[in-house]
Design an enzyme around this catalytic site. Structure first.
Site, PDB file in Angstrom:
ATOM      1  N   GLY A 137      41.481  47.496  33.131  1.00 16.47           N
ATOM      2  CA  GLY A 137      40.845  48.293  32.078  1.00 16.47           C
ATOM      3  C   GLY A 137      39.661  47.544  31.487  1.00 16.47           C
ATOM      4  N   GLY A 138      39.046  46.702  32.307  1.00 10.30           N
ATOM      5  CA  GLY A 138      38.036  45.754  31.849  1.00 10.30           C
ATOM      6  C   GLY A 138      36.702  46.347  31.430  1.00 10.30           C
ATOM      7  CB  THR A 139      34.574  49.150  32.284  1.00  6.20           C
ATOM      8  OG1 THR A 139      35.391  50.309  32.455  1.00  6.20           O
ATOM      9  CG2 THR A 139      34.400  48.436  33.613  1.00  6.20           C
ATOM     10  N   GLY A 140      36.664  49.046  29.449  1.00  3.40           N
ATOM     11  CA  GLY A 140      36.965  49.841  28.258  1.00  3.40           C
ATOM     12  C   GLY A 140      36.522  49.164  26.970  1.00  3.40           C
ATOM     13  CE1 TYR A 141      34.447  49.827  20.563  1.00  2.00           C
ATOM     14  CE2 TYR A 141      36.686  49.362  19.826  1.00  2.00           C
ATOM     15  CZ  TYR A 141      35.324  49.452  19.568  1.00  2.00           C
ATOM     16  OH  TYR A 141      34.863  49.149  18.321  1.00  2.00           O
ATOM     17  NE  ARG A 170      40.450  52.368  36.669  1.00  2.00           N
ATOM     18  CZ  ARG A 170      40.275  53.654  36.440  1.00  2.00           C
ATOM     19  NH1 ARG A 170      40.924  54.567  37.138  1.00  2.00           N
ATOM     20  NH2 ARG A 170      39.442  54.058  35.498  1.00  2.00           N
ATOM     21  CE  LYS A 223      35.298  53.886  33.463  1.00  2.00           C
ATOM     22  NZ  LYS A 223      35.832  53.189  32.294  1.00  2.00           N
ATOM     23  CE  LYS A 239      49.678  51.211  22.725  1.00  3.12           C
ATOM     24  NZ  LYS A 239      48.809  50.944  21.557  1.00  3.12           N
ATOM     25  CG  HIS A 290      48.106  56.600  15.122  1.00  2.00           C
ATOM     26  ND1 HIS A 290      47.394  56.372  16.276  1.00  2.00           N
ATOM     27  CD2 HIS A 290      49.346  56.971  15.532  1.00  2.00           C
ATOM     28  CE1 HIS A 290      48.171  56.597  17.338  1.00  2.00           C
ATOM     29  NE2 HIS A 290      49.354  56.973  16.905  1.00  2.00           N
TER      30      HIS A 290
HETATM   31  P1  NDP Z   1      39.551  52.902  26.543  1.00  2.00           P
HETATM   32  O1  NDP Z   1      39.639  54.351  26.235  1.00  2.00           O
HETATM   33  O2  NDP Z   1      38.270  52.230  26.289  1.00  2.00           O
HETATM   34  O3  NDP Z   1      39.992  52.756  28.073  1.00  2.00           O
HETATM   35  C1  NDP Z   1      40.314  51.512  28.626  1.00  2.00           C
HETATM   36  C2  NDP Z   1      40.423  51.586  30.120  1.00  2.00           C
HETATM   37  O4  NDP Z   1      41.525  52.361  30.535  1.00  2.00           O
HETATM   38  C3  NDP Z   1      39.273  52.223  30.847  1.00  2.00           C
HETATM   39  O5  NDP Z   1      38.141  51.409  30.831  1.00  2.00           O
HETATM   40  C4  NDP Z   1      39.866  52.423  32.237  1.00  2.00           C
HETATM   41  O6  NDP Z   1      39.780  51.235  33.009  1.00  2.00           O
HETATM   42  C5  NDP Z   1      41.351  52.591  31.923  1.00  2.00           C
HETATM   43  N1  NDP Z   1      41.824  53.914  32.302  1.00  2.00           N
HETATM   44  C6  NDP Z   1      41.615  55.081  31.653  1.00  2.00           C
HETATM   45  N2  NDP Z   1      42.171  56.079  32.325  1.00  2.00           N
HETATM   46  C7  NDP Z   1      42.765  55.536  33.427  1.00  2.00           C
HETATM   47  C8  NDP Z   1      43.527  56.049  34.516  1.00  2.00           C
HETATM   48  N3  NDP Z   1      43.816  57.333  34.597  1.00  2.00           N
HETATM   49  N4  NDP Z   1      43.955  55.175  35.450  1.00  2.00           N
HETATM   50  C9  NDP Z   1      43.687  53.876  35.364  1.00  2.00           C
HETATM   51  N5  NDP Z   1      42.973  53.336  34.355  1.00  2.00           N
HETATM   52  C10 NDP Z   1      42.536  54.163  33.408  1.00  2.00           C
HETATM   53  O7  NDP Z   1      40.734  52.121  25.795  1.00  2.00           O
HETATM   54  P2  NDP Z   1      40.722  51.352  24.388  1.00  2.00           P
HETATM   55  O8  NDP Z   1      40.080  50.037  24.545  1.00  2.00           O
HETATM   56  O9  NDP Z   1      40.257  52.268  23.321  1.00  2.00           O
HETATM   57  O10 NDP Z   1      42.299  51.155  24.150  1.00  2.00           O
HETATM   58  C11 NDP Z   1      43.032  50.067  24.617  1.00  2.00           C
HETATM   59  C12 NDP Z   1      44.291  49.867  23.762  1.00  2.00           C
HETATM   60  O11 NDP Z   1      43.916  49.632  22.415  1.00  2.00           O
HETATM   61  C13 NDP Z   1      45.252  51.042  23.736  1.00  2.00           C
HETATM   62  O12 NDP Z   1      46.568  50.555  23.850  1.00  2.00           O
HETATM   63  C14 NDP Z   1      45.047  51.677  22.373  1.00  2.00           C
HETATM   64  O13 NDP Z   1      46.222  52.268  21.844  1.00  2.00           O
HETATM   65  C15 NDP Z   1      44.635  50.509  21.534  1.00  2.00           C
HETATM   66  N6  NDP Z   1      43.723  50.896  20.445  1.00  2.00           N
HETATM   67  C16 NDP Z   1      43.933  50.384  19.205  1.00  2.00           C
HETATM   68  C17 NDP Z   1      43.062  50.669  18.165  1.00  2.00           C
HETATM   69  C18 NDP Z   1      43.297  50.052  16.830  1.00  2.00           C
HETATM   70  O14 NDP Z   1      42.569  50.356  15.882  1.00  2.00           O
HETATM   71  N7  NDP Z   1      44.247  49.180  16.704  1.00  2.00           N
HETATM   72  C19 NDP Z   1      41.897  51.520  18.348  1.00  2.00           C
HETATM   73  C20 NDP Z   1      41.738  52.003  19.708  1.00  2.00           C
HETATM   74  C21 NDP Z   1      42.626  51.671  20.711  1.00  2.00           C
HETATM   75  P3  NDP Z   1      38.533  50.825  33.949  1.00  2.00           P
HETATM   76  O15 NDP Z   1      37.783  49.817  33.148  1.00  2.00           O
HETATM   77  O16 NDP Z   1      39.178  50.270  35.158  1.00  2.00           O
HETATM   78  O17 NDP Z   1      37.763  52.073  34.220  1.00  2.00           O
HETATM   79  C1  GO6 Z   2      41.557  56.193  15.564  1.00  2.00           C
HETATM   80  C2  GO6 Z   2      44.834  53.504  17.102  1.00  2.00           C
HETATM   81  C3  GO6 Z   2      45.259  52.638  16.089  1.00  2.00           C
HETATM   82  C4  GO6 Z   2      45.685  53.676  18.196  1.00  2.00           C
HETATM   83  C5  GO6 Z   2      39.292  58.543  13.646  1.00  2.00           C
HETATM   84  C6  GO6 Z   2      46.919  53.038  18.290  1.00  2.00           C
HETATM   85  C7  GO6 Z   2      40.989  59.880  14.677  1.00  2.00           C
HETATM   86  C8  GO6 Z   2      39.867  59.791  13.874  1.00  2.00           C
HETATM   87  C9  GO6 Z   2      37.531  57.410  12.629  1.00  2.00           C
HETATM   88  O1  GO6 Z   2      44.828  57.461  16.362  1.00  2.00           O
HETATM   89  O2  GO6 Z   2      41.468  55.970  19.191  1.00  2.00           O
HETATM   90  O3  GO6 Z   2      46.929  51.124  15.209  1.00  2.00           O
HETATM   91  O4  GO6 Z   2      38.187  58.552  12.833  1.00  2.00           O
HETATM   92  O5  GO6 Z   2      48.528  51.549  17.298  1.00  2.00           O
HETATM   93  O6  GO6 Z   2      39.307  60.907  13.285  1.00  2.00           O
HETATM   94  C10 GO6 Z   2      43.506  55.687  17.080  1.00  2.00           C
HETATM   95  C11 GO6 Z   2      42.131  56.322  16.959  1.00  2.00           C
HETATM   96  C12 GO6 Z   2      43.479  54.169  16.985  1.00  2.00           C
HETATM   97  C13 GO6 Z   2      44.385  56.232  16.002  1.00  2.00           C
HETATM   98  C14 GO6 Z   2      41.150  55.692  17.909  1.00  2.00           C
HETATM   99  C15 GO6 Z   2      40.980  57.466  15.020  1.00  2.00           C
HETATM  100  C16 GO6 Z   2      39.839  57.388  14.209  1.00  2.00           C
HETATM  101  C17 GO6 Z   2      41.538  58.721  15.241  1.00  2.00           C
HETATM  102  C18 GO6 Z   2      46.465  51.989  16.164  1.00  2.00           C
HETATM  103  C19 GO6 Z   2      47.314  52.202  17.266  1.00  2.00           C
HETATM  104  C20 GO6 Z   2      46.089  50.653  14.219  1.00  2.00           C
END
Ligand code: NDP
Ligand code: GO6
Length: 313
Positions: free
Chosen positions: A10-14, A35, A44, A138, A271
């Site tokens: 998932g190395g190109t993700g956020y 992938r 990507k 999870k 959340h």
């Molecule tokens: P992204 O939406 O950026 O996706 C990460 C990666 O997931 C993609 O780059 C892709 O990998 C891979 N992926 C997506 N769909 C598929 C699929 N069908 N098959 C295989 N790989 C796939 O993820 P985030 O960085 O937003 O989220 C990562 C974690 O962080 C999650 O567990 C999320 O719950 C958590 N999170 C927490 C937040 C917080 O505030 N605490 C906020 C947002 C997320 P590839 O690079 O290979 O294409």
């Molecule tokens: C945040 C998240 C946080 C996921 C918004 C898993 C809706 C919004 C800014 O649902 O993907 O813990 O506005 O355990 O309108 C989620 C999303 C992040 C929460 C981003 C979001 C922001 C949703 C978590 C977690 C802190």
């Protein structure tokens, strides 16, 4: 500590791209899963090529090809997954069960960090529908890891600042409001805001640390434990403005959640409810099965929210 061979999935993700950078910065031999499904996603691919230029090795592998995952995993000591949890309907987090199978079969992995990075799912057994799906998934992944006896670390990263701080914790926007801000209840519940690069830095510090083996790493640096009110005040001081404050009562918030017909929005609201009304990030002490990141790694100069928010001025 010595250098490890680290595979980021998932190395190109956020958060994934930051994990790749942090691993390279730490001097680890860094591998990134490439992938075949990325197809024509030019951004990507370009990002992956950049990582290669910076010294990472790209490893081809697909979730629909078990052998390719086993081969990828065999090249490294540590696997860090940052699979998506955002496109909730597609249950991407459960794809990780295939990764667990591959790690089990390869048999060489010294540490696996599944995609967590949020609230601690082990403490969310009571979470609201439909947002609980992320915690439930999870936990399913955790169960598979533990049943396979795979050495692991779970990272509870709390609130990504880009989603929760830049907008002063307002939903549906990523920018700070100009005139009015709504506070959840009295706005006095303690939450934890984290710079995303710091999340990656702490995560990578933990991958070869015996103190985090089979434990949860909580990111709770003391100066980033703030109430929503305190965050708003930091912004008001920076921007030299005063925002009008309105309050959303717990009852009103829950009524809005129930009346909402957009699934992704409902997940988000659930959340936010647990974080800002219930206080789920801070209403417990870290126990025997956990460690706090800024205590383990005091040398990391973590970003304070005053500094983080400057970019929004
Ligand atoms: P992204 O939406 O950026 O996706 C990460 C990666 O997931 C993609 O780059 C892709 O990998 C891979 N992926 C997506 N769909 C598929 C699929 N069908 N098959 C295989 N790989 C796939 O993820 P985030 O960085 O937003 O989220 C990562 C974690 O962080 C999650 O567990 C999320 O719950 C958590 N999170 C927490 C937040 C917080 O505030 N605490 C906020 C947002 C997320 P590839 O690079 O290979 O294409
Ligand atoms: C945040 C998240 C946080 C996921 C918004 C898993 C809706 C919004 C800014 O649902 O993907 O813990 O506005 O355990 O309108 C989620 C999303 C992040 C929460 C981003 C979001 C922001 C949703 C978590 C977690 C802190």
């Amino acid at each position: 500590m010595g250098k490890s061979r680290v595979l980021v999935v998932g190395g190109t993700g956020y958060i994934g791209k930051r994990l790749v950078r942090a691993s390279l910065a730490e001097g680890h031999h860094t591998y990134v899963l490439r992938r075949p499904e990325i197809g024509l996603d030019i951004d990507k691919l370009q990002l992956l090529l950049e990582f290669k230029q910076q010294g990472a090795e790209l490893v081809e592998g697909s979730f629909s090809d078990h052998r390719s995952l086993v081969e990828a995993v065999k090249k490294v000591d540590v696997v860090v997954s940052a699979m998506s949890g955002v496109h909730f309907r597609t249950h991407n987090l459960l794809q990780q069960l295939k990764l667990v199978d591959a790690i089990k079969q390869a048999g060489n992995i010294k540490r696996f960090l599944p995609s967590e990075f949020g609230l601690d799912p082990a403490r969310m057994g009571h979470a609201l529908e439909p947002g609980r799906v992320t915690f439930d998934e999870k936990m399913i992944v955790r169960k598979a890891i533990e049943e396979a006896n795979i050495p692991h670390t779970y990272v509870s990263a709390n609130c990504f600042a880009g989603y929760f701080a830049g907008n002063l914790s307002q939903m549906g926007t990523l920018l700070p409001p100009k005139d009015k801000v709504s506070l959840y209840g009295d706005g006095n519940v303690k939450v934890v805001y984290m710079d995303e690069d710091d999340i990656a830095t702490y995560t990578i510090k933990s991958i070869d640390d015996p103190r985090t083996l089979n434990k949860t790493l909580y990111l709770r640096p003391p100066e980033n434990i703030l109430t929503q009110r305190e965050l708003v005040e930091i912004w008001e001081n920076l921007a030299g403005t005063t925002l009008d404050k309105t309050t959303i009562s717990e009852e009103d918030f829950l009524a809005q959640l129930k009346g909402c017909d957009n699934f992704v929005m409902q997940v988000g609201m659930g959340h936010f409810y647990h974080i800002f009304y219930e206080g789920s990030l801070t209403n417990f002490e870290i126990g025997e099965d956990g460690e706090e990141a800024s205590q383990l790694y005091p040398q990391v100069r973590y970003t304070r929210m005053r500094e983080y928010l400057r970019r929004y001025l």
